[in-house]
Design a protein around this motif. Sequence first.
Motif, PDB file in Angstrom:
ATOM      1  N   GLU A 180       0.826  -1.213   0.000  1.00  0.00           N
ATOM      2  CA  GLU A 180       0.000   0.000   0.000  1.00  0.00           C
ATOM      3  C   GLU A 180       0.857   1.258   0.000  1.00  0.00           C
ATOM      4  OE1 GLU A 180      -2.592  -0.234   3.311  1.00  0.00           O
ATOM      5  OE2 GLU A 180      -3.800  -1.899   2.486  1.00  0.00           O
ATOM      6  N   LEU A 181       1.973   1.208   0.785  1.00  0.00           N
ATOM      7  CA  LEU A 181       2.862   2.365   0.812  1.00  0.00           C
ATOM      8  C   LEU A 181       3.477   2.630  -0.556  1.00  0.00           C
ATOM      9  CD1 LEU A 181       4.296   4.554   2.445  1.00  0.00           C
ATOM     10  CD2 LEU A 181       6.054   2.858   3.024  1.00  0.00           C
ATOM     11  N   ASN A 182       3.862   1.549  -1.235  1.00  0.00           N
ATOM     12  CA  ASN A 182       4.417   1.722  -2.573  1.00  0.00           C
ATOM     13  C   ASN A 182       3.381   2.292  -3.543  1.00  0.00           C
ATOM     14  OD1 ASN A 182       6.920   0.696  -1.789  1.00  0.00           O
ATOM     15  ND2 ASN A 182       6.303  -1.429  -2.187  1.00  0.00           N
ATOM     16  N   ALA A 183       2.123   1.795  -3.414  1.00  0.00           N
ATOM     17  CA  ALA A 183       1.060   2.324  -4.285  1.00  0.00           C
ATOM     18  C   ALA A 183       0.803   3.809  -4.004  1.00  0.00           C
ATOM     19  CB  ALA A 183      -0.221   1.515  -4.096  1.00  0.00           C
ATOM     20  N   THR A 184       0.828   4.153  -2.705  1.00  0.00           N
ATOM     21  CA  THR A 184       0.608   5.555  -2.338  1.00  0.00           C
ATOM     22  C   THR A 184       1.731   6.442  -2.859  1.00  0.00           C
ATOM     23  OG1 THR A 184      -0.524   4.830  -0.334  1.00  0.00           O
ATOM     24  CG2 THR A 184       0.171   7.132  -0.422  1.00  0.00           C
ATOM     25  N   ARG A 185       2.957   5.929  -2.758  1.00  0.00           N
ATOM     26  CA  ARG A 185       4.085   6.691  -3.284  1.00  0.00           C
ATOM     27  C   ARG A 185       3.966   6.869  -4.795  1.00  0.00           C
ATOM     28  NH1 ARG A 185       9.097   3.844   0.042  1.00  0.00           N
ATOM     29  NH2 ARG A 185       8.668   4.880   2.073  1.00  0.00           N
ATOM     30  N   LEU A 186       3.480   5.820  -5.463  1.00  0.00           N
ATOM     31  CA  LEU A 186       3.292   5.929  -6.911  1.00  0.00           C
ATOM     32  C   LEU A 186       2.233   6.980  -7.246  1.00  0.00           C
ATOM     33  CD1 LEU A 186       3.961   4.885  -9.733  1.00  0.00           C
ATOM     34  CD2 LEU A 186       2.228   3.088  -9.412  1.00  0.00           C
ATOM     35  N   GLN A 187       1.105   6.933  -6.515  1.00  0.00           N
ATOM     36  CA  GLN A 187       0.057   7.945  -6.736  1.00  0.00           C
ATOM     37  C   GLN A 187       0.576   9.357  -6.455  1.00  0.00           C
ATOM     38  OE1 GLN A 187      -3.297   6.824  -4.338  1.00  0.00           O
ATOM     39  NE2 GLN A 187      -3.822   5.041  -5.609  1.00  0.00           N
ATOM     40  N   LEU A 188       1.371   9.490  -5.367  1.00  0.00           N
ATOM     41  CA  LEU A 188       1.932  10.806  -5.053  1.00  0.00           C
ATOM     42  C   LEU A 188       2.850  11.301  -6.177  1.00  0.00           C
ATOM     43  CD1 LEU A 188       2.338  13.092  -3.040  1.00  0.00           C
ATOM     44  CD2 LEU A 188       4.168  11.759  -1.975  1.00  0.00           C
ATOM     45  N   THR A 189       3.614  10.353  -6.729  1.00  0.00           N
ATOM     46  CA  THR A 189       4.490  10.730  -7.854  1.00  0.00           C
ATOM     47  C   THR A 189       3.669  11.201  -9.049  1.00  0.00           C
ATOM     48  OG1 THR A 189       6.112   9.097  -7.099  1.00  0.00           O
ATOM     49  CG2 THR A 189       6.337   9.937  -9.341  1.00  0.00           C
ATOM     50  N   LEU A 190       2.563  10.485  -9.319  1.00  0.00           N
ATOM     51  CA  LEU A 190       1.695  10.885 -10.431  1.00  0.00           C
ATOM     52  C   LEU A 190       1.066  12.252 -10.182  1.00  0.00           C
ATOM     53  CD1 LEU A 190      -0.078   7.468 -11.186  1.00  0.00           C
ATOM     54  CD2 LEU A 190       1.785   8.548 -12.468  1.00  0.00           C
ATOM     55  N   VAL A 191       0.615  12.470  -8.937  1.00  0.00           N
ATOM     56  CA  VAL A 191       0.017  13.776  -8.609  1.00  0.00           C
ATOM     57  C   VAL A 191       1.038  14.887  -8.754  1.00  0.00           C
ATOM     58  CG1 VAL A 191      -0.992  15.149  -6.738  1.00  0.00           C
ATOM     59  CG2 VAL A 191      -1.776  12.810  -7.134  1.00  0.00           C
ATOM     60  N   GLN A 192       2.275  14.625  -8.312  1.00  0.00           N
ATOM     61  CA  GLN A 192       3.323  15.632  -8.457  1.00  0.00           C
ATOM     62  C   GLN A 192       3.606  15.929  -9.929  1.00  0.00           C
ATOM     63  OE1 GLN A 192       6.644  14.113  -6.244  1.00  0.00           O
ATOM     64  NE2 GLN A 192       5.803  14.760  -4.238  1.00  0.00           N
ATOM     65  N   GLN A 193       3.589  14.877 -10.743  1.00  0.00           N
ATOM     66  CA  GLN A 193       3.771  15.098 -12.175  1.00  0.00           C
ATOM     67  C   GLN A 193       2.637  15.942 -12.764  1.00  0.00           C
ATOM     68  OE1 GLN A 193       4.229  11.264 -13.971  1.00  0.00           O
ATOM     69  NE2 GLN A 193       6.277  10.890 -13.077  1.00  0.00           N
ATOM     70  N   ASP A 194       1.378  15.593 -12.371  1.00  0.00           N
ATOM     71  CA  ASP A 194       0.238  16.392 -12.840  1.00  0.00           C
ATOM     72  C   ASP A 194       0.347  17.847 -12.396  1.00  0.00           C
ATOM     73  OD1 ASP A 194      -0.759  14.128 -14.011  1.00  0.00           O
ATOM     74  OD2 ASP A 194      -2.112  13.648 -12.330  1.00  0.00           O
ATOM     75  N   LEU A 195       0.772  18.048 -11.126  1.00  0.00           N
ATOM     76  CA  LEU A 195       0.926  19.401 -10.626  1.00  0.00           C
ATOM     77  C   LEU A 195       1.986  20.175 -11.406  1.00  0.00           C
ATOM     78  CD1 LEU A 195       0.200  21.539  -8.519  1.00  0.00           C
ATOM     79  CD2 LEU A 195       1.893  20.514  -6.984  1.00  0.00           C
ATOM     80  N   ALA A 196       3.063  19.497 -11.720  1.00  0.00           N
ATOM     81  CA  ALA A 196       4.113  20.156 -12.490  1.00  0.00           C
ATOM     82  C   ALA A 196       3.600  20.524 -13.886  1.00  0.00           C
ATOM     83  CB  ALA A 196       5.339  19.240 -12.589  1.00  0.00           C
ATOM     84  N   GLU A 197       2.845  19.594 -14.491  1.00  0.00           N
ATOM     85  CA  GLU A 197       2.274  19.897 -15.810  1.00  0.00           C
ATOM     86  C   GLU A 197       1.294  21.071 -15.725  1.00  0.00           C
ATOM     87  OE1 GLU A 197       0.548  16.316 -17.159  1.00  0.00           O
ATOM     88  OE2 GLU A 197       2.457  15.291 -17.552  1.00  0.00           O
ATOM     89  N   ALA A 198       0.449  21.098 -14.657  1.00  0.00           N
ATOM     90  CA  ALA A 198      -0.497  22.208 -14.492  1.00  0.00           C
ATOM     91  C   ALA A 198       0.232  23.541 -14.310  1.00  0.00           C
ATOM     92  CB  ALA A 198      -1.410  21.945 -13.296  1.00  0.00           C
ATOM     93  N   GLN A 199       1.318  23.522 -13.536  1.00  0.00           N
ATOM     94  CA  GLN A 199       2.102  24.748 -13.363  1.00  0.00           C
ATOM     95  C   GLN A 199       2.712  25.213 -14.680  1.00  0.00           C
ATOM     96  OE1 GLN A 199       4.928  23.910 -10.291  1.00  0.00           O
ATOM     97  NE2 GLN A 199       3.446  24.212  -8.615  1.00  0.00           N
ATOM     98  N   MET A 200       3.198  24.263 -15.458  1.00  0.00           N
ATOM     99  CA  MET A 200       3.738  24.633 -16.758  1.00  0.00           C
ATOM    100  C   MET A 200       2.657  25.207 -17.666  1.00  0.00           C
ATOM    101  SD  MET A 200       6.301  21.388 -17.449  1.00  0.00           S
ATOM    102  CE  MET A 200       6.685  21.968 -19.087  1.00  0.00           C
ATOM    103  N   ALA A 201       1.452  24.575 -17.643  1.00  0.00           N
ATOM    104  CA  ALA A 201       0.345  25.106 -18.451  1.00  0.00           C
ATOM    105  C   ALA A 201      -0.068  26.495 -17.980  1.00  0.00           C
ATOM    106  CB  ALA A 201      -0.843  24.149 -18.384  1.00  0.00           C
ATOM    107  N   LEU A 202      -0.071  26.713 -16.633  1.00  0.00           N
ATOM    108  CA  LEU A 202      -0.413  28.026 -16.098  1.00  0.00           C
ATOM    109  C   LEU A 202       0.599  29.083 -16.534  1.00  0.00           C
ATOM    110  CD1 LEU A 202      -2.200  29.766 -14.260  1.00  0.00           C
ATOM    111  CD2 LEU A 202      -0.776  29.050 -12.326  1.00  0.00           C
TER     112      LEU A 202
END
Length: 516
Positions: free
Chosen positions: A129-151
């Motif tokens: 579960e911790l590994n899955a959560t870390r993976l989701q966090l990595t994906l969210v961070q990637q999405d956030l970075a993409e959103a910041q770039m789009a902004l």
Amino acid sequence: MADSLRRLINNESCRILQEKLESWYKDYHINSCDQNLNRCCEIIEMNSMIQGQLFTILNQTAREGGHYAGVETIKSRLLPWLGTCFSSTTLGRPFETSLSLIQESIEKERQLREFASTRNHELQQLEKELNATRLQLTLVQQDLAEAQMALEDTKTKSATTLLAAEDEIVHLKAALKASQAQEESALRNLDRLNDYEQQVQILKDEIAILGAQKSVLHSRLARSRSPSPRRCQSRSPSPLPLRSCSPGRAKLTNAARHAHLVARFSEIYTQERLDAQNLLRTYIDDLEIVQRIIYVAAVESFHAAKMAFRQFKMRVRKTLSLAYSGPESLEDTVLDYIVRHEDLYDVQASVNEVIRAMNINPKISFPPEVDFIMISSLIRELCRVAFSMQTLVPPLDIAFGADGELFNESKYRRSYDSDFTAPLVVYHVWPALMENDSIIVKGEAVSKRGALWSRRSRSKSRSRSRSMSPILSHSANPSRTLLPRSRSPSPIRSGSPRPALNTSTTSDCLGPCAFT
């Protein structure tokens, strides 16, 4: 056997047993007896568990060696130790008790192993579960970075668009200023063209007027050759002095003159009327008589100005009709001429006519030392305004007012000393101004309950005696019209009460009511 040893090592039972022994040794003198006994029992139970595991390993090791392997070792070491142990510790306890303890230790060991396996499984699940959560966090961070770039990209594009819009606005403002300048230039050229056209039309009308004047002079020259030229001259009216006129001036300035005259009428009410009222109050104590005098002066001024306008208009029409051939109608040309040459209006003659009419008006009275010529400035301004109002299209006039009429809120406003519940008008202070049938400036009237009927009853028993004004006796000599009048003594001076105003009928009202 190797698995049993590995499990025994992983459980670290020996190390835990050693730690418990050391802790008990440190706290032995501090703990109570029950606590020390409980510690000892725990250590014994743990030791028995370790012994049970060791016996299991011993059993498995012996089986691996065969039927006779390890017999000497068991005989030489294990059996003597067991004998010594049971002989010194059990003190006759049956062997079954030892077996039951061994079974319990084995069962506890099994439960411990199951618990350890369960905990291991739970740890593995938590790690997953911790590994899955870390993976989701990595994906969210990637999405956030993409959103910041789009902004950031959107901000850059917005700034670029804003700069382009500002440049476009600057260009549009410059184009607007240029178009406004062109429009103003075109309007100036158009005004010049209109001025040129008007000047051309004025010159044409002046030529027509000069032709008419020439024909009039020829006719006079022909009449002057007759035997009685003086008689002919006395019968012919004096020609109107002709000046240059501006066709269309009345139509072009009608709205502006309308607003100016309405404002001037209101200004006379607030200034000249109050000045005349204050002047009359120095000689007449009764405010009602003073206000009646001013109201009659306003009515008679409009009447005299309208009569003078009709006569002036007839003279202009008669003069221009001899040789007029302009594009506009004769009536429009006559009205334009009057608007242009209002200074030809003989306002003094109208003032004399108003004063003469006031002298014979039965609704006003005054002391003998007061002459209506003292309010001639008010009468002159009213005559001028009334004459100019007749040049409007449509003309303006004052409303008809009679004492005893029903009070109309849309026509008059009540004076400050009025009874605001009275339905009838006792007398008028200032006339209302009308355009066609609509009121554009309200007048002022006084309304009181019972005052009208008391005045009527008193007017039946009293009358006023006053001699004829010198204006009537000297109307043939205009130079004497402004001389003081000789009148009978005032009722106030003679000691008799002032006669009441006769308001029983409306036939006494002079002014516009006689011509509507």
